[in-house]
Design a protein around this motif. Sequence first.
Motif, PDB file in Angstrom:
ATOM      1  N   ALA A  39      -1.617  60.400 -85.258  1.00  0.00           N
ATOM      2  CA  ALA A  39      -1.176  60.133 -86.741  1.00  0.00           C
ATOM      3  C   ALA A  39       0.187  60.035 -86.999  1.00  0.00           C
ATOM      4  N   LEU A  40       0.615  59.542 -87.705  1.00  0.00           N
ATOM      5  CA  LEU A  40       1.586  58.926 -88.164  1.00  0.00           C
ATOM      6  C   LEU A  40       1.616  58.362 -90.082  1.00  0.00           C
ATOM      7  N   GLY A  41       2.472  58.055 -90.837  1.00  0.00           N
ATOM      8  CA  GLY A  41       2.714  58.164 -91.833  1.00  0.00           C
ATOM      9  C   GLY A  41       3.437  58.573 -93.069  1.00  0.00           C
ATOM     10  N   CYS A  42       2.533  58.773 -93.984  1.00  0.00           N
ATOM     11  CA  CYS A  42       3.643  60.010 -94.866  1.00  0.00           C
ATOM     12  C   CYS A  42       2.428  60.812 -95.750  1.00  0.00           C
ATOM     13  N   SER A  43       2.997  61.296 -96.970  1.00  0.00           N
ATOM     14  CA  SER A  43       1.796  62.715 -97.184  1.00  0.00           C
ATOM     15  C   SER A  43       0.957  61.631 -98.082  1.00  0.00           C
ATOM     16  N   ASP A  44       0.847  60.595 -98.576  1.00  0.00           N
ATOM     17  CA  ASP A  44      -0.522  59.722 -99.334  1.00  0.00           C
ATOM     18  C   ASP A  44      -0.871  58.457 -97.845  1.00  0.00           C
ATOM     19  N   LEU A  45       0.061  58.601 -97.043  1.00  0.00           N
ATOM     20  CA  LEU A  45      -1.240  56.715 -96.233  1.00  0.00           C
ATOM     21  C   LEU A  45      -1.308  57.559 -94.782  1.00  0.00           C
ATOM     22  N   THR A  46      -2.231  57.894 -94.270  1.00  0.00           N
ATOM     23  CA  THR A  46      -1.760  58.608 -93.342  1.00  0.00           C
ATOM     24  C   THR A  46      -3.042  57.540 -92.179  1.00  0.00           C
ATOM     25  N   LEU A  47      -2.429  57.539 -91.096  1.00  0.00           N
ATOM     26  CA  LEU A  47      -3.213  56.498 -89.911  1.00  0.00           C
ATOM     27  C   LEU A  47      -3.131  57.098 -89.119  1.00  0.00           C
ATOM     28  N   ASP A  48      -3.678  57.216 -88.046  1.00  0.00           N
ATOM     29  CA  ASP A  48      -4.315  57.968 -87.077  1.00  0.00           C
ATOM     30  C   ASP A  48      -5.117  57.110 -85.967  1.00  0.00           C
ATOM     31  N   ARG A  49      -4.313  56.301 -85.002  1.00  0.00           N
ATOM     32  CA  ARG A  49      -4.039  54.697 -84.128  1.00  0.00           C
ATOM     33  C   ARG A  49      -5.468  55.785 -83.439  1.00  0.00           C
ATOM     34  N   GLY A  50      -5.623  56.969 -82.734  1.00  0.00           N
ATOM     35  CA  GLY A  50      -6.307  56.951 -82.243  1.00  0.00           C
ATOM     36  C   GLY A  50      -8.040  56.622 -82.217  1.00  0.00           C
ATOM     37  N   ALA A  51      -8.423  56.976 -83.565  1.00  0.00           N
ATOM     38  CA  ALA A  51      -9.250  56.471 -84.559  1.00  0.00           C
ATOM     39  C   ALA A  51      -9.335  56.030 -85.092  1.00  0.00           C
ATOM     40  N   ARG A  52      -8.013  55.204 -85.426  1.00  0.00           N
ATOM     41  CA  ARG A  52      -8.791  53.630 -85.365  1.00  0.00           C
ATOM     42  C   ARG A  52      -8.654  53.921 -86.981  1.00  0.00           C
ATOM     43  N   GLU A  53      -8.274  54.171 -87.554  1.00  0.00           N
ATOM     44  CA  GLU A  53      -8.746  55.444 -89.208  1.00  0.00           C
ATOM     45  C   GLU A  53      -7.089  54.851 -90.730  1.00  0.00           C
ATOM     46  N   VAL A  54      -6.932  54.968 -91.076  1.00  0.00           N
ATOM     47  CA  VAL A  54      -6.117  54.913 -92.442  1.00  0.00           C
ATOM     48  C   VAL A  54      -6.679  55.491 -93.670  1.00  0.00           C
ATOM     49  N   LEU A  55      -5.817  56.018 -94.239  1.00  0.00           N
ATOM     50  CA  LEU A  55      -6.456  57.305 -95.280  1.00  0.00           C
ATOM     51  C   LEU A  55      -5.341  57.327 -96.203  1.00  0.00           C
ATOM     52  N   VAL A  56      -5.731  56.755 -97.956  1.00  0.00           N
ATOM     53  CA  VAL A  56      -5.140  56.629 -98.148  1.00  0.00           C
ATOM     54  C   VAL A  56      -5.366  57.609 -99.458  1.00  0.00           C
ATOM     55  N   SER A  57      -4.586  58.879-100.102  1.00  0.00           N
ATOM     56  CA  SER A  57      -4.764  59.784-100.596  1.00  0.00           C
ATOM     57  C   SER A  57      -6.583  60.894 -99.936  1.00  0.00           C
ATOM     58  N   GLY A  58      -6.281  60.916 -98.936  1.00  0.00           N
ATOM     59  CA  GLY A  58      -8.061  60.982 -98.572  1.00  0.00           C
ATOM     60  C   GLY A  58      -8.973  59.963 -97.790  1.00  0.00           C
ATOM     61  N   ALA A  59      -8.987  59.298 -98.573  1.00  0.00           N
ATOM     62  CA  ALA A  59     -10.198  57.672 -99.014  1.00  0.00           C
ATOM     63  C   ALA A  59     -10.050  57.122 -97.218  1.00  0.00           C
ATOM     64  N   GLU A  60     -10.934  56.833 -97.089  1.00  0.00           N
ATOM     65  CA  GLU A  60     -10.473  55.487 -95.721  1.00  0.00           C
ATOM     66  C   GLU A  60     -10.522  54.230 -96.280  1.00  0.00           C
ATOM     67  N   VAL A  61     -10.069  54.041 -96.415  1.00  0.00           N
ATOM     68  CA  VAL A  61      -9.275  52.084 -96.080  1.00  0.00           C
ATOM     69  C   VAL A  61      -9.514  51.691 -94.992  1.00  0.00           C
TER      70      VAL A  61
END
Length: 251
Positions: free
Chosen positions: A150-172
């Motif tokens: 899990a990397l990123g900041c409060s509004d953007l989260t990137l999870d390399r294990g799940a290959r998932e990017v969330l912006v304000s909790g919504a997947e991009v």
Amino acid sequence: MMNARTAVVVEDDRDVGDAISELLDQAGFDVVVAHTGAEALAVISEVQPDLVTLDLTLPDIDGVEVCRRIRTTSDCYVIVVSGRTAEVDRLVGLEVGADDYLVKPFSMRELQARVAALFRRPRSTDLLGAGQASARTVAAPVPPADPTNALGCSDLTLDRGAREVLVSGAEVGLTRTEFDLLAHLVSNPGVVVAREDLMRAVWASEFVPDSTHVVDVHLANLRRKLRRAASSNQWIRTIRGVGFRFDPCCS
């Protein structure tokens, strides 16, 4: 016996299609060949391949449109294989979601090397899975250097294990290349990363695209998707003449 990865070869020239099919078959793929755009879309929907090689000049649907439609349903690797040599064709192909662009005529060794580069990237559904060994002569995935997922900041989260990017909790939804570029930038917050370094990190091969402009195209698509999710974000900064920087506090 381990299950093979699946590849779809989309090619209207039967000789070229047979040659690519033979190469991938020898590499351990289960290969399906399609000769039209409509046939390709039907096959891809049915078999959900790991890899697609895509000719742009097809007798019915243009290959660019085929690639665009593939990207609405699949995150497979896509290598455009085309006789179109103009830069605009390369850029359009990458803009609609292709991972690489190979100009005809090409050697089978170069195609093999480019497939190898793609399959060295971490994958969301095949991490250390049974399918990896079946593509033995092509590549084996390389784990990320940083074990933190899990990397990123409060509004953007990137999870390399799940290959998932969330912006304000919504997947991009991102393509593989967009995700890998963002992951590399996010892994180096506040550091200016040169275009050449991004190419080496993401394409991971001596056979990288022949122009750093490819990086700009993919990053423009990435920024557009992030902007749709958070219109005021300025996470990715362009440092003129050098490269790009991820600023985690800018949103």
